[in-house]
Design an enzyme around this catalytic site. Sequence first.
Site, PDB file in Angstrom:
ATOM      1  N   PRO A 178       0.834  -1.210   0.000  1.00 41.90           N
ATOM      2  CA  PRO A 178       0.000   0.000   0.000  1.00 41.90           C
ATOM      3  C   PRO A 178       0.864   1.253   0.000  1.00 41.90           C
ATOM      4  O   PRO A 178       1.785   1.379   0.805  1.00 41.90           O
ATOM      5  CB  PRO A 178      -0.801  -0.129   1.303  1.00 41.90           C
ATOM      6  CG  PRO A 178       0.022  -1.030   2.172  1.00 41.90           C
ATOM      7  CD  PRO A 178       0.718  -1.971   1.253  1.00 41.90           C
ATOM      8  N   MET A 179       0.581   2.171  -0.924  1.00 37.99           N
ATOM      9  CA  MET A 179       1.333   3.427  -1.020  1.00 37.99           C
ATOM     10  C   MET A 179       0.376   4.566  -1.342  1.00 37.99           C
ATOM     11  O   MET A 179      -0.371   4.500  -2.328  1.00 37.99           O
ATOM     12  CB  MET A 179       2.400   3.339  -2.110  1.00 37.99           C
ATOM     13  CG  MET A 179       3.562   2.430  -1.795  1.00 37.99           C
ATOM     14  SD  MET A 179       4.747   2.367  -3.175  1.00 37.99           S
ATOM     15  CE  MET A 179       3.893   1.211  -4.269  1.00 37.99           C
ATOM     16  N   VAL A 180       0.395   5.583  -0.519  1.00 38.22           N
ATOM     17  CA  VAL A 180      -0.459   6.743  -0.732  1.00 38.22           C
ATOM     18  C   VAL A 180      -0.126   7.381  -2.074  1.00 38.22           C
ATOM     19  O   VAL A 180       1.046   7.549  -2.421  1.00 38.22           O
ATOM     20  CB  VAL A 180      -0.286   7.765   0.414  1.00 38.22           C
ATOM     21  CG1 VAL A 180      -1.041   9.052   0.119  1.00 38.22           C
ATOM     22  CG2 VAL A 180      -0.770   7.161   1.728  1.00 38.22           C
TER      23      VAL A 180
ATOM     24  N   GLU B  49      -3.728   3.655   1.469  1.00 33.99           N
ATOM     25  CA  GLU B  49      -4.477   3.787   2.711  1.00 33.99           C
ATOM     26  C   GLU B  49      -5.636   4.767   2.516  1.00 33.99           C
ATOM     27  O   GLU B  49      -5.449   5.897   2.073  1.00 33.99           O
ATOM     28  CB  GLU B  49      -3.574   4.302   3.830  1.00 33.99           C
ATOM     29  CG  GLU B  49      -4.331   4.544   5.131  1.00 33.99           C
ATOM     30  CD  GLU B  49      -3.529   5.339   6.152  1.00 33.99           C
ATOM     31  OE1 GLU B  49      -3.860   5.296   7.341  1.00 33.99           O
ATOM     32  OE2 GLU B  49      -2.564   6.020   5.742  1.00 33.99           O
TER      33      GLU B  49
ATOM     34  N   CYS C 213       2.063   3.345   9.228  1.00 32.46           N
ATOM     35  CA  CYS C 213       2.411   4.630   8.599  1.00 32.46           C
ATOM     36  C   CYS C 213       2.826   5.645   9.666  1.00 32.46           C
ATOM     37  O   CYS C 213       2.062   5.930  10.588  1.00 32.46           O
ATOM     38  CB  CYS C 213       1.232   5.174   7.802  1.00 32.46           C
ATOM     39  SG  CYS C 213       1.611   6.740   6.985  1.00 32.46           S
TER      40      CYS C 213
ATOM     41  N   GLY D 264       9.970  -3.425   3.127  1.00 33.55           N
ATOM     42  CA  GLY D 264      11.029  -2.483   3.470  1.00 33.55           C
ATOM     43  C   GLY D 264      12.355  -2.758   2.799  1.00 33.55           C
ATOM     44  O   GLY D 264      13.359  -2.145   3.139  1.00 33.55           O
ATOM     45  N   GLY D 265      12.378  -3.637   1.805  1.00 31.61           N
ATOM     46  CA  GLY D 265      13.650  -4.029   1.204  1.00 31.61           C
ATOM     47  C   GLY D 265      14.060  -3.258  -0.028  1.00 31.61           C
ATOM     48  O   GLY D 265      15.080  -3.562  -0.637  1.00 31.61           O
TER      49      GLY D 265
ATOM     50  N   ALA E  22       7.210  -1.782  -2.119  1.00 30.91           N
ATOM     51  CA  ALA E  22       6.665  -0.434  -2.244  1.00 30.91           C
ATOM     52  C   ALA E  22       7.478   0.348  -3.275  1.00 30.91           C
ATOM     53  O   ALA E  22       7.175   0.353  -4.452  1.00 30.91           O
ATOM     54  CB  ALA E  22       6.654   0.260  -0.882  1.00 30.91           C
ATOM     55  N   ARG E  23       8.567   0.984  -2.842  1.00 30.45           N
ATOM     56  CA  ARG E  23       9.292   1.884  -3.742  1.00 30.45           C
ATOM     57  C   ARG E  23       9.884   1.184  -4.966  1.00 30.45           C
ATOM     58  O   ARG E  23       9.892   1.751  -6.061  1.00 30.45           O
ATOM     59  CB  ARG E  23      10.382   2.628  -2.963  1.00 30.45           C
ATOM     60  CG  ARG E  23       9.832   3.704  -2.044  1.00 30.45           C
ATOM     61  CD  ARG E  23      10.899   4.248  -1.131  1.00 30.45           C
ATOM     62  NE  ARG E  23      11.491   3.185  -0.334  1.00 30.45           N
ATOM     63  CZ  ARG E  23      12.793   3.099  -0.068  1.00 30.45           C
ATOM     64  NH1 ARG E  23      13.624   4.006  -0.522  1.00 30.45           N
ATOM     65  NH2 ARG E  23      13.256   2.113   0.678  1.00 30.45           N
TER      66      ARG E  23
END
Length: 503
Positions: free
Chosen positions: A29-31, A54, A127, A226-227, A253-254
């Site tokens: 999930p990423m805003v 979110e 978050c 988080g990796g 995510a990123r």
Amino acid sequence: MNDCCGLINRTLTTMSGRLSFRNITALAPMVRVGTLPMRLLALDYGADVVYCEELIDIKMVQCQRVVNELLDTVDFVAPDDRVMFRTCEREKDRVVFQMGTADPDRALTVAKLVEHDVAAIDVNMGCPKEYSTKGGMGAALLSDPDKIESILRKLVGGVNKPVTCKIRILPSLEDTISLVKRIEKTGVAAIGVHGRFKEERPRHPVHCDYIQAVAKAVSVPVIANGGSLDLVKTYADIEEFRKASGASSVMLARAAMWNPSVFSPKGLLPVETVMEEYLKYAIRYDNHAFNTKYCLCQMLRDKVETPQGKLVQAAQTNAEFRFMRGFIEEQQAKRNALQSHCLQDRPIMDGDVLTMAVKFERREYPPQITPKMFLLEWSRKEKLEQPSYETVQRTQDRAFQSTVTVAEKKYRSSLWEKSKKFAEQAAAIVCLRVLGIPEGRIGEEDSGLVCKRKREMKGINGSDEEGSKKRHLVDGQEEIKTTKTESVTNGDCHTQNSEQTKS
């Protein structure tokens, strides 16, 4: 579509038909990123599960469920007509709805509103941003285990879809394990663990040892997160991160935000290709233009200040992005041409024009020396009429392309340039390369075409290789310019009017 679609469909659901979180890769999930176009793109490239951004319970509880027949979507629309959440049949059994909440009853109301259109419900407990924590949501919940338990029990008992949560690790390993054991007892289907403390940011290394300890402490699937900073750059790295963290599954995510083709076992695709595919979904599902712009800028990363990036930033509507799709296709062609030296060396006929994929790179030439100078002097030496340049400017992005005529033959670069001068230089390079004439690049053997005194005069006068006849077309209007030229006769440099010069 994923080549392993049949296998995935068998492993993503349990015997009861509920979504399974074991051995999956997920879009985290990423805003502002996890909207429908990005989710669909991630699925296309191979993600098993996708999380929406979110969405705050206070806003969602006011929404109405609307079937959008025009787009073939289900929309959750706020009183001010904003679409807070949009989904479609393609992702129905893969999308996890993540909410921000600090109230068990309100959480349940929202979950029941969306449960028939999603595969699972997730509660954000990780978050650290103020917009989430100031309402007691997100990472603020980590300091209130009783509320965490109350929210999760309410959801697990109130909806027929799997319920999960995503946390950050606590300052001590003992407290982290104690929390996840309490969470497991609520009946959740999985626990996502972002391996950083609340005060840590993406620049900090992920704590794989904490995720390992959590995975050993509970029996439900643990999803490592988080990796992206230093562990996951390619598809192969996903499995390495899973092993390093000891988790059942991985969410990105990123790494996925920068290039969602990271989910593809076939390897990363060029970002231009990914942007083009993203835009197809953004336009197809009427994504908000500013959200589209944000996601494209994240993909561009350090290229956001390039002409392509500025074009992205300037767009205000999806109609403008429709044009940009063509521009991105061109950028992809440029990339392919520049990466393939053999293609650059082979001219191609485009009508009556010889073309090559050539860029003018100023750093490749000595000061005061340019390909246009070499072409002009060669033409004089051969007693030909001086080169004539016809330059056009593309309206939408104001890029330039030039065609040079020498000895009644035309030459042009297939790539567009940022300025008229650069476009003319690129055309000159094409002509010189086709004819096998030196172009003055650093490291080339001195051809003697441009004398030393002329180089010095150019530095003093600050002029370019004036004398070429130029036709500049802007939006269909022809502008003919004739300027002064410098000619070389028998090795002597002098200046004459271009209208009077005949070599």
